[in-house]
Design an enzyme around this catalytic site. Structure first.
Site, PDB file in Angstrom:
ATOM      1  N   ASN A   1      68.743 -23.914 -70.317  1.00  0.00           N
ATOM      2  CA  ASN A   1      68.948 -22.863 -69.320  1.00  0.00           C
ATOM      3  C   ASN A   1      70.399 -22.405 -69.412  1.00  0.00           C
ATOM      4  O   ASN A   1      71.315 -23.146 -69.050  1.00  0.00           O
ATOM      5  CB  ASN A   1      68.627 -23.407 -67.914  1.00  0.00           C
ATOM      6  CG  ASN A   1      68.866 -22.389 -66.812  1.00  0.00           C
ATOM      7  OD1 ASN A   1      69.813 -21.594 -66.858  1.00  0.00           O
ATOM      8  ND2 ASN A   1      68.034 -22.423 -65.794  1.00  0.00           N
ATOM      9  N   PRO A   2      70.644 -21.205 -69.929  1.00  0.00           N
ATOM     10  CA  PRO A   2      72.016 -20.749 -70.194  1.00  0.00           C
ATOM     11  C   PRO A   2      72.913 -20.758 -68.957  1.00  0.00           C
ATOM     12  O   PRO A   2      74.092 -21.098 -69.037  1.00  0.00           O
ATOM     13  CB  PRO A   2      71.837 -19.317 -70.697  1.00  0.00           C
ATOM     14  CG  PRO A   2      70.409 -19.149 -71.007  1.00  0.00           C
ATOM     15  CD  PRO A   2      69.630 -20.220 -70.305  1.00  0.00           C
TER      16      PRO A   2
ATOM     17  N   GLN B   1      77.727 -26.309 -66.573  1.00  0.00           N
ATOM     18  CA  GLN B   1      78.041 -27.683 -66.977  1.00  0.00           C
ATOM     19  C   GLN B   1      79.230 -27.721 -67.930  1.00  0.00           C
ATOM     20  O   GLN B   1      80.117 -28.551 -67.818  1.00  0.00           O
ATOM     21  CB  GLN B   1      76.840 -28.283 -67.727  1.00  0.00           C
ATOM     22  CG  GLN B   1      75.858 -28.986 -66.865  1.00  0.00           C
ATOM     23  CD  GLN B   1      76.376 -30.351 -66.481  1.00  0.00           C
ATOM     24  OE1 GLN B   1      77.364 -30.468 -65.771  1.00  0.00           O
ATOM     25  NE2 GLN B   1      75.711 -31.383 -66.936  1.00  0.00           N
TER      26      GLN B   1
ATOM     27  N   GLY C   1      76.110 -32.677 -70.778  1.00  0.00           N
ATOM     28  CA  GLY C   1      76.856 -33.095 -69.582  1.00  0.00           C
ATOM     29  C   GLY C   1      78.298 -33.448 -69.854  1.00  0.00           C
ATOM     30  O   GLY C   1      79.147 -33.335 -68.979  1.00  0.00           O
ATOM     31  N   GLU C   2      78.594 -33.918 -71.060  1.00  0.00           N
ATOM     32  CA  GLU C   2      79.923 -34.492 -71.284  1.00  0.00           C
ATOM     33  C   GLU C   2      80.777 -33.754 -72.308  1.00  0.00           C
ATOM     34  O   GLU C   2      81.999 -33.791 -72.243  1.00  0.00           O
ATOM     35  CB  GLU C   2      79.771 -35.971 -71.634  1.00  0.00           C
ATOM     36  CG  GLU C   2      79.419 -36.737 -70.377  1.00  0.00           C
ATOM     37  CD  GLU C   2      78.786 -38.087 -70.603  1.00  0.00           C
ATOM     38  OE1 GLU C   2      79.484 -39.083 -70.466  1.00  0.00           O
ATOM     39  OE2 GLU C   2      77.576 -38.142 -70.913  1.00  0.00           O
TER      40      GLU C   2
ATOM     41  N   ARG D   1      69.456 -26.798 -78.745  1.00  0.00           N
ATOM     42  CA  ARG D   1      68.927 -25.687 -77.972  1.00  0.00           C
ATOM     43  C   ARG D   1      69.378 -25.813 -76.511  1.00  0.00           C
ATOM     44  O   ARG D   1      69.413 -26.909 -75.950  1.00  0.00           O
ATOM     45  CB  ARG D   1      67.404 -25.749 -78.047  1.00  0.00           C
ATOM     46  CG  ARG D   1      66.697 -24.530 -77.550  1.00  0.00           C
ATOM     47  CD  ARG D   1      65.238 -24.729 -77.896  1.00  0.00           C
ATOM     48  NE  ARG D   1      64.389 -23.656 -77.464  1.00  0.00           N
ATOM     49  CZ  ARG D   1      63.068 -23.767 -77.430  1.00  0.00           C
ATOM     50  NH1 ARG D   1      62.489 -24.901 -77.806  1.00  0.00           N
ATOM     51  NH2 ARG D   1      62.330 -22.765 -77.046  1.00  0.00           N
ATOM     52  N   ILE D   2      69.690 -24.696 -75.928  1.00  0.00           N
ATOM     53  CA  ILE D   2      70.146 -24.676 -74.539  1.00  0.00           C
ATOM     54  C   ILE D   2      68.926 -24.393 -73.653  1.00  0.00           C
ATOM     55  O   ILE D   2      68.235 -23.386 -73.811  1.00  0.00           O
ATOM     56  CB  ILE D   2      71.245 -23.616 -74.370  1.00  0.00           C
ATOM     57  CG1 ILE D   2      72.484 -24.020 -75.196  1.00  0.00           C
ATOM     58  CG2 ILE D   2      71.592 -23.412 -72.900  1.00  0.00           C
ATOM     59  CD1 ILE D   2      73.106 -25.365 -74.866  1.00  0.00           C
TER      60      ILE D   2
ATOM     61  N   GLY E   1      78.857 -37.175 -59.734  1.00  0.00           N
ATOM     62  CA  GLY E   1      79.007 -38.592 -60.036  1.00  0.00           C
ATOM     63  C   GLY E   1      79.985 -38.813 -61.181  1.00  0.00           C
ATOM     64  O   GLY E   1      80.853 -39.643 -61.109  1.00  0.00           O
TER      65      GLY E   1
HETATM   66 MO1  MOS Z   1      78.350 -40.312 -67.878  1.00  0.00          MO
HETATM   67  S1  MOS Z   1      80.309 -40.942 -67.702  1.00  0.00           S
HETATM   68  O1  MOS Z   1      77.852 -41.231 -69.258  1.00  0.00           O
HETATM   69  O2  MOS Z   1      77.589 -40.919 -66.488  1.00  0.00           O
END
Ligand code: MOS
Length: 692
Positions: A584-585, A591, A657-658, A581-582, A234
């Site tokens: 799941n490595p 990601q 995620g980003e 903390r991670i 997405g």
């Molecule tokens: Mo992410 S661009 O904040 O879904």
């Protein structure tokens, strides 16, 4: 319980949904099994602005297999025009080229598509304006920018401090329009049963689709059921409800008893699912000769659609990155006849840190300093904007660790000096940052039965690993084996969950699960009876901002540039991140490398080209819009600092995620400068820019 098993967080576990996906049995939205599906194909405007004068659907309606042809003349009426992007087939107005003006429902996709092509529209065309530039006299300041940040900030007198500085950098950077292109396009199946609507949707948030669709159609939320167990990517475009969701719901009203399927084509993905605004960013840095910043000025121009505003927060990272007593940030918008821009991985940080981190590289050259040393000298003791203490700021460690691993000390500071077989080589560095967000409003429930815990929350897995990570968090919180957890996500029948956006998903949902697990143990102890239950919300105050809470990182890139052709190849890239903390490595690495890959794609390839005469994206497919492929992704690695950030979440994590995309393009641009001595300030770095 076994103590080893109880350490479920931090364990390298395979993706739980991996096998289903590899076998092709994980149902994505379009593949959900429904009886007697019908197919929807939209008709799109061929002008960028004006009104539909007439629309002839007779030939389409006569085609065998057509169930309904819908236009603004006969479409069901919507209840709320609060979001103009969702005001689908309600008037004759055209706001951008490619807008829905009609749709066909038919027995097969082929018939629907054929019939859609037979619909004839005549327009009263108005002059459109899609000309994006910083020189426009109608730029305006929005009330606020995305995520609610102030549009402008001022500290001290930045202009005066800049003018009086010993070393000054004044440069303008630009990033192009880009389009989110997850492998799975936006898809929806809509089915009405009496006054209840089911949507099988590809989304980052089942509950927000429900809320928005219900409001737009004038329904109670309980009348809308959204199902989305698996999503094929997405990157933000599936974080908002878009026009196709409403179109499918309207079309299904005209096909009683039928499940109406809609999948945007790849070409439609360049019009109907949001985009990253182009930016023009003027950066001014004023420093002492030894590289102490005294003034930072970041002024951004970007676009919005005229019919509905979206203002990206491009200058926001500049507010916290480096120490300087005088600082100014500005956002100005050009309102154009284009589709509404939207979220694309790290909106704000991604374009803003491209400009800011190339500017820092340029300042390092101007001061005769190593670019890492320049950053270290400007490390702020607390958040420069709020004055709040840092929750956890390990930027310098990321830079130093990356330098050590990447072999930075062997770098000759002079640009354009190393060449092998006609390829110039260079290395570059850039910082990364991303806020720690926790969103309020998620709820998790736990029920114990037949020796296992059912954990329920309406969270989303975009392909990111939510199924696996939330299972690990639940096992950790309940001190049981992950095999004893039965997780359910991706359905509005489950407790409310906030959007998988702003890298907030695991933080927000995980916190609700931890709270529910604590409540469960408090009520039922460690030997619960069958049927024992508990639920809890992400606790009040979880979004507390007493501390300035951000993740940081350092991106390192080595490039080879062909001296004759200007072709740029990435030779290797390393990201070092501090993200708490991670969980799941294995998934985390995937990601982070995914983000870096998207950043390299931004650096070298991605650009949506607007034909201003037509208001049309001319390269609207994968032949013309280039995205990094496996051949580009050579020797990429991501590592992280060992860290448990208990201030951010009870899991000690901050979200990943980003941040992987942030700074990646700047590191590559800085490496290209080091290789060639040419400073490219406009993305993407295509060969033509290096040859002139
Ligand atoms: Mo992410 S661009 O904040 O879904």
């Amino acid at each position: 319980m076994d103590m080893l098993e109880a350490r479920a967080i931090g364990v390298d576990r395979e993706r739980m949904d991996g096998k289903l996906k590899v076998m092709g049995t994980a149902p994505y939205a379009f593949e959900q099994s429904v009886d007697r599906p019908a197919y929807l194909h939209p008709v799109q405007s061929t002008i960028a602005r004006g009104r539909i004068h007439s629309i002839d659907t007779s030939a389409a309606g006569r085609l065998e297999g057509v169930i309904a042809v819908i236009t603004h003349w006969n479409a069901p009426r919507l209840a709320s025009d609060g979001n103009r992007e969702l005001w689908v087939l309600q008037s004759n107005e055209v706001h951008f080229r490619g807008q829905f003006i009609a749709a066909v429902v038919a027995e097969t996709l082929e018939v629907a598509r054929c019939a859609a092509e037979l619909v004839r529209a005549e327009y009263e065309t108005a002059a459109h304006d899609v000309g994006f530039s910083a020189g426009r006299d109608d730029l305006y300041a929005p009330e606020a920018v995305n995520a609610g940040y102030p549009t402008d900030t001022d500290q001290g007198d930045a202009e005066a401090a800049f003018n009086g500085a010993e070393v000054r950098l004044d440069a303008t950077y630009s990033t192009p329009m880009e389009h989110n292109q997850p492998m799975e396009p936006h898809t929806t199946i809509a089915l009405w049963e009496s006054d209840k609507l089911t949507l099988y949707d590809s989304t980052q948030s089942v509950h927000s689709v429900r809320t928005v669709v219900a409001k737009t159609l004038g329904l109670r939320p309980e009348q809308v059921h959204v199902v989305s167990p698996y999503v094929g990517g997405g990157f933000g475009s599936k974080g908002e409800t878009h026009a196709h969701n409403i179109l499918a719901a309207l079309a299904a009203l005209r096909a009683p008893g039928r499940a109406v399927k809609l999948a945007l084509t790849r070409q439609q993905m360049f019009t109907l699912a949001g985009h990253r605004t182009p930016t023009i960013q003027r950066f001014r840095l004023g420093a002492t000769r030894d590289g102490h910043l005294n003034a930072i000025i970041h002024e951004v121009v970007e676009q919005t659609s005229r019919f509905q505003e979206f203002a990206e927060q491009t200058a926001v990272p500049t507010r916290l990155m480096y120490a300087a007593p005088n600082r100014r940030t500005r956002h100005r918008l050009a309102a154009l006849d284009v589709p509404k821009p939207s979220w694309m991985r790290a909106p704000g940080e991604t374009p803003g840190m491209f400009a800011g981190e190339v500017a820092m590289d340029e300042l390092a050259v101007a001061c005769g300093l190593d670019p890492i040393e320049l950053r270290v000298r400007n490390e702020p003791e607390h958040d420069p904007e709020s004055g709040s203490p840092w929750g956890s700021r390990h930027l310098v460690e990321c830079l130093r660790e990356g330098a050590r691993r990447f072999g930075w000390s062997r770098r000759d500071p002079r640009p354009g000096r190393r060449s092998e077989d006609g390829w110039l080589t260079g290395i570059g560095v850039a910082s990364a940052t991303y806020p720690r967000y926790v969103l309020m409003g998620s709820r998790a429930s736990i029920r114990f039965d037949e020796g296992r815990y059912e954990v329920r929350i309406g969270a989303a897995d975009l392909g990111t690993g939510t199924w696996t990570a939330l299972t690990q968090i639940a096992a950790d919180a309940l001190e049981c084996s992950p095999e004893a957890i039965h997780l359910e996500i991706g359905d509005t029948d489950l407790p409310n969950a906030t959007v998988a956006g702003g890298s907030s998903g695991i933080s927000s949902w995980g916190w609700a699960i931890v709270a529910a697990a604590q409540e469960f143990r408090r009520r039922h102890g460690s030997r619960p009876p069958a049927g024992a239950e508990a639920s809890a919300d992400t606790p009040e105050g979880a979004d507390d901002e007493t501390f300035a809470q951000h993740s940081f990182g350092a991106q390192f890139a080595e490039v080879r540039v062909n001296a004759a052709t200007g072709e740029v190849r990435l030779a290797r890239m390393l990201g070092v991140f501090s993200a708490g903390r991670i969980i799941n490595p294995r998934l985390a690495r995937s990601q982070l490398i995914g983000g870096m890959t998207m950043g390299l794609s931004m650096a070298l390839h991605e650009e949506s080209v607007m034909d201003e005469r037509l208001g049309h994206i001319v390269n609207h497919d994968f032949a013309g819009y280039h995205i990094a492929t496996n051949a580009d992704v050579v020797n990429l690695d991501a590592v992280w600092l060992e860290e448990i950030d208990d201030r951010s979440t009870p899991m000690g994590s901050r979200g990943i995620g980003e941040i992987g995309i942030v700074g990646a393009a700047a590191a590559i641009a800085n490496a290209v400068y080091h290789a060639t001595g040419k400073r490219i300030r406009a993305l993407p770095i295509t060969p033509d820019k290096l040859l002139t």
